[in-house]
Structures are given as structure tokens and as C-alpha cells.
Motif scaffolding. Structure first.
Motif, PDB file in Angstrom:
ATOM      1  N   UNK A 104       0.829  -1.214   0.000  1.00 24.71           N
ATOM      2  CA  UNK A 104       0.000   0.000   0.000  1.00 24.71           C
ATOM      3  C   UNK A 104       0.862   1.262   0.000  1.00 24.71           C
ATOM      4  N   UNK A 105       1.918   1.274   0.789  1.00 27.16           N
ATOM      5  CA  UNK A 105       2.749   2.475   0.886  1.00 27.16           C
ATOM      6  C   UNK A 105       3.677   2.665  -0.318  1.00 27.16           C
ATOM      7  N   UNK A 106       3.820   1.649  -1.153  1.00 27.43           N
ATOM      8  CA  UNK A 106       4.736   1.758  -2.296  1.00 27.43           C
ATOM      9  C   UNK A 106       4.018   1.984  -3.622  1.00 27.43           C
ATOM     10  N   UNK A 107       2.706   2.197  -3.588  1.00 28.43           N
ATOM     11  CA  UNK A 107       1.955   2.374  -4.830  1.00 28.43           C
ATOM     12  C   UNK A 107       2.345   3.670  -5.540  1.00 28.43           C
ATOM     13  N   UNK A 108       2.438   3.577  -6.850  1.00 30.81           N
ATOM     14  CA  UNK A 108       2.672   4.771  -7.663  1.00 30.81           C
ATOM     15  C   UNK A 108       1.366   5.565  -7.746  1.00 30.81           C
ATOM     16  N   UNK A 109       1.421   6.751  -8.333  1.00 30.83           N
ATOM     17  CA  UNK A 109       0.193   7.544  -8.492  1.00 30.83           C
ATOM     18  C   UNK A 109      -0.852   6.783  -9.299  1.00 30.83           C
ATOM     19  N   UNK A 110      -0.405   6.164 -10.391  1.00 31.60           N
ATOM     20  CA  UNK A 110      -1.348   5.392 -11.206  1.00 31.60           C
ATOM     21  C   UNK A 110      -1.930   4.237 -10.402  1.00 31.60           C
TER      22      UNK A 110
END
Length: 148
Positions: free
Chosen positions: A69-75
Motif C-alpha cells: 500500500x505504501x509503495x503504490x505509484x500515483x497510477x
């Protein structure tokens, strides 16, 4: 529970390691498990580390999910619900021998649809030491140590 005898009889001898497929319910159809074998021998301590992980793997899942969850890109953030609900696949477990940094490595992935038929992968390398997560890193090269 694995034993040294079941590893020698049921796993494939790959010269420097023993390999087999194991299933973790709810985390894919199979996971490649490798025991690094110095001088063609697996140590009891490696078997103990694996068996402990096998019994307790569900307790690590919240921390792994938090890292995704904390490593998601904007997309990817726009697809957060799809990613959160996707299966966390256990791809590879490696149990090294006498490694000072970690005693078990889990490579796990989640897949989501990027376009109609195109899937994108989020892959994590999770390193464990003494029954706790030592480090988690999102990676495109899961063969590299997290501190590399």
C-alpha cells in the motif's frame, strides 16, 4: 512439517540447493522452495526456520500488505481497491545457509490489470531474521539483497 529426510527424498537436488514446490493456502497454486545446501547438506536450523515460517506466515501478511500500500505509484493508487483485493502470490522461498543478514527470503507478488489484457506486477522481496521481518523492498530484481 518438513524434516531433513523429507527434503532429501522429496526435493530435487540442484547441486547447490534442494528445490520443491509447496502450497500456501490462499497464496497461489504453488511456491518454489529452495534450501541452499553447502557441501550437499541441508542443516536442521534451516528446516526449523522454514517450519516456523510455515506455521506463522499469516502473522506477517499485514506488514507485507502495508508495504504494498505504501509503495503504490500515483497510477496504482487509482487502482488501490483492486490491488488490495488481489491475491498475494508466494512465488519463491529461499532458506540460505549461514547468511548473517537473513535466514529466509520470501518473494511475493500481486497482479492487477493495467489495460484490458495487460497485467502489471508488484513484487516484494521480504527478508526474515530470527522469525521477524528484517526488511521488505519493492523490487524489479528479486535476486538482489534488499540492502544492495
Amino acid at each position: 512439517m518438513l524434516t531433513l529426510e523429507t527434503i532429501k527424498s522429496d526435493f530435487t537436488d540442484l547441486t547447490e540447493s534442494y528445490q520443491n514446490e509447496e502450497q500456501f493456502e490462499g497464496h497461489g497454486d504453488f511456491c518454489d522452495v529452495y534450501f541452499v545446501a553447502g557441501k550437499k547438506e541441508v542443516k536442521q536450523s534451516q528446516v526449523d526456520v522454514y517450519n516456523s515460517f510455515r506455521q506463522n506466515f499469516k502473522s506477517y501478511l499485514p506488514k507485507i500488505e502495508d508495504k504494498i500500500k505504501s509503495s503504490l505509484t500515483n497510477y496504482e493508487s487509482s487502482k488501490a481497491d483492486e490491488i488490495r483485493n488481489a491475491t498475494l502470490y508466494f512465488e519463491v522461498i529461499q532458506v540460505p545457509q549461514d547468511n548473517p543478514k537473513y535466514d529466509l527470503v520470501l518473494i511475493c507478488s500481486k497482479y492487477y490489470k493495467k489495460f484490458l489484457f495487460l497485467k502489471q506486477t508488484i513484487t516484494l522481496r521480504v527478508e526474515f531474521k530470527n522469525g521477524t521481518i528484517a526488511s521488505i523492498k519493492r523490487t524489479s530484481d528479486s535476486t538482489e539483497d534488499n540492502d544492495a
